[in-house]
Write an enzyme that holds these catalytic residues in place. Structure first.
Site, short mmCIF file in Angstrom:
data_model
loop_
_atom_site.label_atom_id
_atom_site.label_comp_id
_atom_site.label_asym_id
_atom_site.label_seq_id
_atom_site.Cartn_x
_atom_site.Cartn_y
_atom_site.Cartn_z
N GLY A 53 2.44 9.02 -0.53
CA GLY A 53 1.98 8.59 -1.85
C GLY A 53 0.52 8.97 -1.99
N GLN A 58 -7.89 8.94 -5.29
CA GLN A 58 -8.04 9.38 -3.89
C GLN A 58 -8.47 10.84 -3.76
OE1 GLN A 58 -4.03 7.68 -2.60
NE2 GLN A 58 -5.30 7.39 -0.79
N CYS A 100 -3.28 3.99 4.67
CA CYS A 100 -3.75 4.64 3.44
C CYS A 100 -4.51 5.90 3.83
CB CYS A 100 -4.68 3.69 2.69
SG CYS A 100 -5.37 4.39 1.19
N LEU A 101 -4.24 7.00 3.11
CA LEU A 101 -4.92 8.27 3.41
C LEU A 101 -6.43 8.15 3.27
CD1 LEU A 101 -2.57 10.82 1.60
CD2 LEU A 101 -2.69 10.34 4.06
N HIS A 142 1.42 -0.15 -3.61
CA HIS A 142 0.21 0.44 -3.01
C HIS A 142 -0.48 1.40 -4.00
CE1 HIS A 142 -1.97 2.05 0.69
NE2 HIS A 142 -2.25 2.97 -0.21
N GLU A 143 0.30 2.27 -4.63
CA GLU A 143 -0.29 3.27 -5.54
C GLU A 143 -0.78 2.63 -6.84
OE1 GLU A 143 -1.03 5.88 -4.11
OE2 GLU A 143 0.36 5.70 -2.45
N HIS A 146 -4.08 1.13 -6.24
CA HIS A 146 -5.14 2.15 -6.25
C HIS A 146 -5.69 2.36 -7.65
CE1 HIS A 146 -5.86 3.95 -2.36
NE2 HIS A 146 -4.59 4.18 -2.13
ZN LIG Z 1 -3.69 4.42 -0.31
#
Ligand SMILES: [Zn+2]
Length: 177
Positions: A53, A58, A100-101, A142-143, A146
């Site tokens: 995701g 991000q 998370c990236l 999660h997204e 963000h």
């Molecule tokens: Zn994330």
């Protein structure tokens, strides 16, 4: 015109500490070719970073836009574009490891709803609803978080969150973040 992989742009992933990650993003209003290209680039950037995701903030773009593929290229049908997503229903509970990236190398146990329905617009601006369970439910939450300027570490205890932030500060100082 067809687009080949070489024409796509792999964006670097913005890391924790950049204010864009903690800023509520602006609504997507134009569903044009530029958006289409951005979404393609987001999928490529997500795959390059080994994620399932990715939200536009991000990659430093403060737009309410996210891409998800919980099958990681296995199933083309699983590729989801979420513009202006809203969580409309949640059900049950699941506890599991989440990462998370934008906070690489860290993972924490996070309790989330087990079943989640999201309402979002697709690439053409058409509204749709989709219900996901387990990992997909977690990805929706999660997204969407963000896009509201919220990171998963806001769902762990203050103690754990402070520990992560302390470790990140050390990495920043060491020039490793
Ligand atoms: Zn994330």
């Amino acid at each position: 015109m067809t687009m080949t992989a070489s024409e796509r742009k792999i964006y670097p992933i913005v890391k924790f500490g950049d204010p864009v990650l903690e800023t509520p993003a602006a609504a997507v209003t134009k569903f044009d070719d530029e958006l289409k290209r951005l979404v393609e680039d987001m999928f490529e950037s997500m795959y390059a970073a080994k994620g399932v995701g990715l939200a536009a903030p991000q990659i430093g773009i403060s737009l309410r836009l996210a891409v998800i593929d919980v099958t990681f290229k296995e199933d083309p049908e699983a590729k989801l574009v979420l513009a202006n997503p809203e969580i409309v229903h949640t059900e049950g509970r699941q506890r599991g490891s989440e990462g998370c990236l934008s906070i690489p190398e860290f993972r924490e146990e996070v309790t989330r709803a087990k079943k989640v329905t999201v309402r979002a617009q697709d690439l053409h601006g058409k509204w749709y609803e989709k219900t996901g369970e387990d990992l997909l439910a977690r990805a929706f939450l999660h997204e969407t978080d963000h896009l509201n300027g919220k990171l998963y570490i806001s769902h762990v205890s203050a103690l754990k969150r402070d520990l992560i932030k302390r470790k990140i500060r050390k990495l920043v100082k060491a020039g490793e973040w």
